[in-house]
Motif scaffolding. Structure first.
Motif, PDB file in Angstrom:
ATOM      1  N   PHE A   1       0.846  -1.197   0.000  1.00  0.00           N
ATOM      2  CA  PHE A   1       0.000   0.000   0.000  1.00  0.00           C
ATOM      3  C   PHE A   1       0.880   1.245   0.000  1.00  0.00           C
ATOM      4  CE2 PHE A   1      -2.410  -3.312   2.315  1.00  0.00           C
ATOM      5  CZ  PHE A   1      -3.435  -3.483   1.391  1.00  0.00           C
ATOM      6  N   MET A   2       0.549   2.198  -0.865  1.00  0.00           N
ATOM      7  CA  MET A   2       1.415   3.351  -1.055  1.00  0.00           C
ATOM      8  C   MET A   2       1.432   4.292   0.146  1.00  0.00           C
ATOM      9  SD  MET A   2       2.906   2.528  -3.656  1.00  0.00           S
ATOM     10  CE  MET A   2       3.998   3.941  -3.586  1.00  0.00           C
ATOM     11  N   ASP A   3       0.455   4.208   1.059  1.00  0.00           N
ATOM     12  CA  ASP A   3       0.540   5.063   2.248  1.00  0.00           C
ATOM     13  C   ASP A   3       1.594   4.550   3.226  1.00  0.00           C
ATOM     14  OD1 ASP A   3      -0.876   2.793   2.945  1.00  0.00           O
ATOM     15  OD2 ASP A   3      -2.273   3.854   4.267  1.00  0.00           O
ATOM     16  N   PHE A   4       1.996   3.275   3.083  1.00  0.00           N
ATOM     17  CA  PHE A   4       3.129   2.712   3.816  1.00  0.00           C
ATOM     18  C   PHE A   4       3.632   1.527   2.995  1.00  0.00           C
ATOM     19  CE2 PHE A   4       5.381   0.507   7.294  1.00  0.00           C
ATOM     20  CZ  PHE A   4       6.113   1.577   7.788  1.00  0.00           C
ATOM     21  N   PRO A   5       4.461   1.805   1.966  1.00  0.00           N
ATOM     22  CA  PRO A   5       4.848   0.776   0.992  1.00  0.00           C
ATOM     23  C   PRO A   5       5.871  -0.213   1.549  1.00  0.00           C
ATOM     24  CG  PRO A   5       5.941   2.836   0.493  1.00  0.00           C
ATOM     25  CD  PRO A   5       5.013   3.121   1.623  1.00  0.00           C
TER      26      PRO A   5
ATOM     27  N   GLU B   1      10.869  -8.536  14.462  1.00  0.00           N
ATOM     28  CA  GLU B   1      10.342  -8.793  15.799  1.00  0.00           C
ATOM     29  C   GLU B   1       9.345  -7.747  16.258  1.00  0.00           C
ATOM     30  OE1 GLU B   1      13.913  -8.992  18.071  1.00  0.00           O
ATOM     31  OE2 GLU B   1      14.592 -10.869  17.134  1.00  0.00           O
ATOM     32  N   LEU B   2       9.218  -6.650  15.502  1.00  0.00           N
ATOM     33  CA  LEU B   2       8.249  -5.621  15.875  1.00  0.00           C
ATOM     34  C   LEU B   2       6.826  -6.148  15.709  1.00  0.00           C
ATOM     35  CD1 LEU B   2       9.837  -2.502  14.116  1.00  0.00           C
ATOM     36  CD2 LEU B   2       9.971  -3.108  16.544  1.00  0.00           C
ATOM     37  N   GLU B   3       5.939  -5.716  16.563  1.00  0.00           N
ATOM     38  CA  GLU B   3       4.542  -6.147  16.491  1.00  0.00           C
ATOM     39  C   GLU B   3       3.763  -5.222  15.565  1.00  0.00           C
ATOM     40  OE1 GLU B   3       0.644  -6.915  19.385  1.00  0.00           O
ATOM     41  OE2 GLU B   3       2.611  -6.457  20.257  1.00  0.00           O
TER      42      GLU B   3
ATOM     43  N   GLY C   1       3.385   3.169  17.412  1.00  0.00           N
ATOM     44  CA  GLY C   1       4.710   3.562  16.972  1.00  0.00           C
ATOM     45  C   GLY C   1       5.381   2.583  16.028  1.00  0.00           C
ATOM     46  N   TYR C   2       4.656   1.536  15.600  1.00  0.00           N
ATOM     47  CA  TYR C   2       5.255   0.490  14.759  1.00  0.00           C
ATOM     48  C   TYR C   2       5.893   1.064  13.501  1.00  0.00           C
ATOM     49  CZ  TYR C   2       5.312  -3.224  11.224  1.00  0.00           C
ATOM     50  OH  TYR C   2       5.684  -4.082  10.210  1.00  0.00           O
ATOM     51  N   GLU C   3       5.164   1.894  12.763  1.00  0.00           N
ATOM     52  CA  GLU C   3       5.661   2.395  11.491  1.00  0.00           C
ATOM     53  C   GLU C   3       6.915   3.260  11.671  1.00  0.00           C
ATOM     54  OE1 GLU C   3       1.317   1.512  11.083  1.00  0.00           O
ATOM     55  OE2 GLU C   3       2.559   2.625  12.516  1.00  0.00           O
TER      56      GLU C   3
ATOM     57  N   THR D   1       9.076   3.241  14.245  1.00  0.00           N
ATOM     58  CA  THR D   1      10.193   2.419  14.721  1.00  0.00           C
ATOM     59  C   THR D   1      10.779   1.591  13.587  1.00  0.00           C
ATOM     60  OG1 THR D   1       9.145   2.275  16.902  1.00  0.00           O
ATOM     61  CG2 THR D   1      10.901   0.701  16.419  1.00  0.00           C
ATOM     62  N   LEU D   2       9.908   1.020  12.761  1.00  0.00           N
ATOM     63  CA  LEU D   2      10.371   0.211  11.634  1.00  0.00           C
ATOM     64  C   LEU D   2      11.143   1.070  10.649  1.00  0.00           C
ATOM     65  CD1 LEU D   2      10.424  -2.413   9.976  1.00  0.00           C
ATOM     66  CD2 LEU D   2       8.234  -1.714   8.975  1.00  0.00           C
ATOM     67  N   ARG D   3      10.624   2.235  10.324  1.00  0.00           N
ATOM     68  CA  ARG D   3      11.318   3.096   9.371  1.00  0.00           C
ATOM     69  C   ARG D   3      12.682   3.523   9.906  1.00  0.00           C
ATOM     70  NH1 ARG D   3       8.976   8.643   6.728  1.00  0.00           N
ATOM     71  NH2 ARG D   3       9.382   9.456   8.812  1.00  0.00           N
ATOM     72  N   GLN D   4      12.773   3.754  11.213  1.00  0.00           N
ATOM     73  CA  GLN D   4      14.053   4.125  11.807  1.00  0.00           C
ATOM     74  C   GLN D   4      15.070   2.991  11.650  1.00  0.00           C
ATOM     75  OE1 GLN D   4      13.861   5.463  15.881  1.00  0.00           O
ATOM     76  NE2 GLN D   4      16.037   5.097  16.223  1.00  0.00           N
ATOM     77  N   LEU D   5      14.628   1.751  11.921  1.00  0.00           N
ATOM     78  CA  LEU D   5      15.531   0.606  11.769  1.00  0.00           C
ATOM     79  C   LEU D   5      15.985   0.443  10.319  1.00  0.00           C
ATOM     80  CD1 LEU D   5      13.810  -2.080  14.031  1.00  0.00           C
ATOM     81  CD2 LEU D   5      16.119  -1.168  14.330  1.00  0.00           C
ATOM     82  N   LEU D   6      15.046   0.536   9.387  1.00  0.00           N
ATOM     83  CA  LEU D   6      15.384   0.384   7.975  1.00  0.00           C
ATOM     84  C   LEU D   6      16.316   1.502   7.507  1.00  0.00           C
ATOM     85  CD1 LEU D   6      11.919  -0.674   6.465  1.00  0.00           C
ATOM     86  CD2 LEU D   6      13.863  -2.145   7.034  1.00  0.00           C
TER      87      LEU D   6
END
Length: 307
Positions: A22-26, A154-156, A161-163, A165-170
């Protein structure tokens, strides 16, 4: 995380279809369970999204036009945007599992044509010839990147804050990959036009696989000579045009065996093999079983999963 046991390709282009993108969070997080594939191979494909992966167990072989790499458990890597690649199990042992982050590079800067995209994203995605970056836990810096890749799995999903936190890791992984790419001294220049010619010929095969296809037709589609056509297939896919056509037709036949009740003769005709005897011979050579047995094994697997 989504468990996957196969991929879907867009018929016109050989691009992988990403239905949950989904383009709002690809971004897609996937677990590849190779042992649940009847034929543990991911065929040649490409996608605009970049691919970060970690081998949880087993051994996986990746192939790109520039080479082959073996990834044992505990290692991982990066496949660049729009790169043709395939993968297969490289171990006779059971339990081969691969974890994947697939995401559009625009996820990191939050859009295109800004300073972050120009300074940090495009130097990696636009680098000519950069297909694969391999990561090993034996190198301390690469081990740290592998830990961040694992942390993302491992993120839920859906948690607060999932998005972010994930973007920070990536993003942290991306910076590490950029440093590795910039540190390379070898000139890996590759003609960008080659990939487009390969995609054009592969797309032609997809559109006409039910017909007799001459190599001359493929060459004309890419505006090259027959000799160059053979060379490009060998250099990029490590097989001849005829071998690629045969493998593609066999994959289509597998789908018809699984998804339809058509007879073997009908499937042979649908997939461009001409005769059922020739189809059966090639099928047994490739899968070590007859088409009838393959269909039965698949139906048995589906039945066991639902019991």
């Amino acid at each position: 995380m989504k468990n996957i046991q196969g991929i879907q390709l867009i018929m016109e282009s050989n691009e992988e279809l990403l239905p949950d993108f989904f383009m709002d969070f690809p971004y897609i997080c996937s677990c590849v369970e190779f042992d649940k594939y009847i034929d543990p191979v991911v065929p040649w494909h490409w996608h605009h999204a970049v691919e970060l992966f970690y081998i949880k167990s087993g051994r996986v072989e990746y192939t790109t036009p520039n080479g082959k790499w073996i990834f044992p458990a505990g290692t991982g890597g990066f496949v660049n945007s729009n790169v043709l690649h395939s993968s297969r199990v490289s171990s006779t042992k059971d339990g081969t599992v691969q974890l994947l982050h697939l995401f559009d590079s625009e996820l990191l800067p939050g859009g295109i044509s800004n300073r972050i995209e120009e300074r940090y994203i495009r130097p990696l995605t636009d680098r000519s010839g950069l297909e694969m970056i391999c990561l090993s836990p034996e190198d301390p810096g690469q081990a740290a990147l592998l830990q961040k890749i694992q942390a993302g799995f491992e993120l839920e999903e859906g948690s607060w804050g999932y998005e972010i936190t994930l973007r920070q890791l990536l993003t942290e992984v991306w910076l590490g990959l950029l440093e590795l790419a910039c540190a390379e001294t070898e000139d890996i220049h590759k003609n960008k036009d080659t990939a487009e010619k390969m995609k054009a010929m592969m797309s032609y095969i997809q559109d006409h696989y039910t017909e007799m296809i001459a190599v001359d037709c493929l060459a004309r589609e890419a505006h090259i000579s027959k000799k160059v056509c053979f060379r490009l297939f060998q250099e990029n896919l490590h097989m001849s045009p005829l071998e690629y056509m045969r493998e593609y037709r066999l994959r289509k036949a597998c789908m018809e065996l699984i998804e339809t009740e058509k007879s073997i003769t009908e499937i042979a005709s649908d997939c461009g093999f001409g005769s059922s005897s020739y189809f059966g011979k090639l099928f047994r050579e490739h899968f070590n079983c007859s088409p009838v047995r393959y269909r039965g094994k698949w139906h048995d697997c589906n039945r066991n999963r639902h019991e």
